[in-house]
Design a protein around this motif. Structure first.
Motif, PDB file in Angstrom:
ATOM      1  N   GLN A 115      -8.249  29.263 -19.357  1.00 36.92           N
ATOM      2  CA  GLN A 115      -7.202  29.337 -18.622  1.00 36.92           C
ATOM      3  C   GLN A 115      -7.310  30.128 -17.115  1.00 36.92           C
ATOM      4  OE1 GLN A 115      -4.881  27.325 -18.380  1.00 36.92           O
ATOM      5  NE2 GLN A 115      -4.520  26.478 -20.415  1.00 36.92           N
ATOM      6  N   ALA A 116      -7.741  31.591 -17.562  1.00 37.10           N
ATOM      7  CA  ALA A 116      -7.978  32.430 -16.028  1.00 37.10           C
ATOM      8  C   ALA A 116      -8.859  31.856 -15.293  1.00 37.10           C
ATOM      9  CB  ALA A 116      -8.281  33.817 -16.721  1.00 37.10           C
ATOM     10  N   THR A 117     -10.094  31.189 -15.926  1.00 33.38           N
ATOM     11  CA  THR A 117     -11.034  30.841 -15.023  1.00 33.38           C
ATOM     12  C   THR A 117     -10.524  29.451 -14.136  1.00 33.38           C
ATOM     13  OG1 THR A 117     -12.798  31.372 -16.293  1.00 33.38           O
ATOM     14  CG2 THR A 117     -13.409  29.635 -14.916  1.00 33.38           C
ATOM     15  N   THR A 118      -9.853  28.583 -14.939  1.00 32.72           N
ATOM     16  CA  THR A 118      -9.283  27.182 -14.306  1.00 32.72           C
ATOM     17  C   THR A 118      -8.381  27.718 -13.392  1.00 32.72           C
ATOM     18  OG1 THR A 118      -9.864  26.123 -16.375  1.00 32.72           O
ATOM     19  CG2 THR A 118      -8.425  24.980 -14.571  1.00 32.72           C
ATOM     20  N   LEU A 119      -7.429  28.521 -13.579  1.00 26.70           N
ATOM     21  CA  LEU A 119      -6.424  29.070 -12.482  1.00 26.70           C
ATOM     22  C   LEU A 119      -6.875  29.524 -11.323  1.00 26.70           C
ATOM     23  CD1 LEU A 119      -3.437  29.838 -11.926  1.00 26.70           C
ATOM     24  CD2 LEU A 119      -4.029  31.905 -12.887  1.00 26.70           C
ATOM     25  N   ILE A 120      -8.118  30.082 -11.371  1.00 28.83           N
ATOM     26  CA  ILE A 120      -8.890  30.710  -9.941  1.00 28.83           C
ATOM     27  C   ILE A 120      -9.547  29.364  -9.550  1.00 28.83           C
ATOM     28  CG2 ILE A 120     -10.420  32.056  -8.967  1.00 28.83           C
ATOM     29  CD1 ILE A 120      -7.514  33.264  -9.798  1.00 28.83           C
ATOM     30  N   TYR A 121     -10.529  29.015 -10.504  1.00 32.38           N
ATOM     31  CA  TYR A 121     -11.545  28.019  -9.973  1.00 32.38           C
ATOM     32  C   TYR A 121     -11.440  26.571 -10.297  1.00 32.38           C
ATOM     33  CZ  TYR A 121     -13.820  32.517  -8.779  1.00 32.38           C
ATOM     34  OH  TYR A 121     -13.957  33.824  -8.257  1.00 32.38           O
ATOM     35  N   GLY A 122     -10.509  26.374 -11.055  1.00 34.20           N
ATOM     36  CA  GLY A 122     -10.584  24.693 -11.400  1.00 34.20           C
ATOM     37  C   GLY A 122     -10.732  23.904 -10.208  1.00 34.20           C
ATOM     38  N   SER A 123     -11.358  22.767 -10.504  1.00 32.92           N
ATOM     39  CA  SER A 123     -11.627  21.650  -9.396  1.00 32.92           C
ATOM     40  C   SER A 123     -11.334  20.209  -9.717  1.00 32.92           C
ATOM     41  CB  SER A 123     -13.177  21.880  -9.273  1.00 32.92           C
ATOM     42  OG  SER A 123     -13.904  20.913  -8.501  1.00 32.92           O
ATOM     43  N   ALA A 124     -11.016  19.792  -8.839  1.00 29.23           N
ATOM     44  CA  ALA A 124     -10.489  18.258  -8.826  1.00 29.23           C
ATOM     45  C   ALA A 124     -12.030  17.430  -9.123  1.00 29.23           C
ATOM     46  CB  ALA A 124     -10.170  17.562  -7.665  1.00 29.23           C
ATOM     47  N   ALA A 125     -13.046  17.807  -9.124  1.00 27.32           N
ATOM     48  CA  ALA A 125     -14.465  17.384  -9.416  1.00 27.32           C
ATOM     49  C   ALA A 125     -14.529  17.212 -10.885  1.00 27.32           C
ATOM     50  CB  ALA A 125     -15.596  18.132  -8.674  1.00 27.32           C
TER      51      ALA A 125
END
Length: 328
Positions: A115-125
């Protein structure tokens, strides 16, 4: 999230799980949560322009005007983890329930990190994710480029510091309409599972699900200090020399003034360990009195020593890397 779980979960089961997750990543203590208005997330109306105001004279009218808005749908991503515990092993431990919780802790730690990784670096790709902060504040020439402060680093060994003003009107987390705090645990009982060779054994099975998303309703309440050169920061030279205009402490001060207000939101700085260490050293330098270490009690009732910058909490997020590409 913990506050929401406490109000909606009479037996405390979900609240205990949320507490375990929050303890593994500080940002989960800060993110303001809101139940989405859609079964899949949140549809939010964002103001893109203000109406026109006119001076008028006696006997002269005023033309009508209106604000311009845009509707954006933010979807919550579905995160899952499964725990399989050998029945024989669990029974040998005596307290089966306690042993299953112990084994599940690693799964919840993994979920918190994801969750923390996606919160910062989550991508539409990656359509299974939600879009994180770094991919919303990634262009100095974009409309929200005013809230990206360039620390002068180049190459690919950069890091970012973030200032977020959390509230349900600005930047907040969401979970789908009708769900329980975005996190559920299902005891699947005892069933056959296969080992790595495809041979079955009896196991206790647990399923953890966490549907979560991010809404940036007002981009002015997020500030990214980008392009902080890692090697310069460690050496305190170049772009991160104490006399440089791009020194991170100076840019953190500037970041505060990018927020329209800090009185109607919960402002928090987020940094990685390298930057946190730098700030903590600065806190012990009498000439850097803006950075302080204060004793406080967190929401779990435990005493902590909170790093602050001009009164704003500075929180550690391990997922913030030191290998970011230059933001241009």
């Amino acid at each position: 999230m913990l506050d929401w779980a406490k109000t909606r979960d009479p037996d405390g089961k979900t609240a205990r799980i949320v507490e375990m997750l929050s303890q593994t990543n500080a940002v989960l203590e800060d993110m303001v949560m809101k139940e989405g208005n859609l079964p899949t997330g949140e549809r939010v109306t964002i103001r893109t322009g203000l109406p026109t105001s006119y001076y008028r004279m006696i006997n002269a009218g005023t033309p009508p005007s209106k604000a311009t808005t845009a509707q954006v749908t933010e979807n919550a991503a579905m995160l899952e983890s499964r725990s399989h515990v050998d029945v024989k092993q669990a029974n040998l431990e005596g307290d089966v329930g306690a042993y299953r919780v112990q084994m599940a802790t690693a799964h919840m730690e993994s979920m918190a990190q994801s969750q923390a990784t996606t919160l910062i670096y989550g991508s539409a790709a990656n359509p299974e994710e939600y879009v994180g902060l770094a991919n919303r504040y990634n262009d100095l020439s974009a409309a929200n480029g005013d809230n990206i402060i360039d620390a002068g680093g180049t190459g690919s060994d950069n890091m970012s510091a973030w200032l977020v003003g959390w509230s349900t009107n600005t930047i907040y987390g969401i979970f789908p309409k009708g769900s329980t705090a975005g996190l559920t645990h299902e005891d699947l009982g005892i069933d056959d599972v296969d080992d790595s060779d495809g041979n079955p054994f009896r196991a206790y099975k647990d399923l953890f699900q966490w549907d979560n998303g991010l809404v940036v309703a007002d981009w002015r309440y997020g500030v990214r200090i980008a392009n902080i050169d890692n090697s310069d920061l460690v050496a305190q030279s170049g772009t991160q020399a104490s006399t440089a205009a791009t020194a991170v402490i100076k840019l953190m001060s500037r970041a505060i003034d990018h927020l329209p207000s800090i009185t109607n939101v919960k402002p928090v700085f987020y940094v990685n360990r390298t930057l946190a260490s730098h700030l903590r050293v600065a806190a012990m330098d009498k000439s850097a009195s803006a950075v302080t270490i204060e004793q406080a009690v967190n929401q779990f009732g435990r005493t902590i020593h909170q790093l602050t910058f001009l009164g704003i909490p500075v929180r550690l997020v391990d997922t913030l890397t030191v290998a970011e590409a230059q933001v241009t």
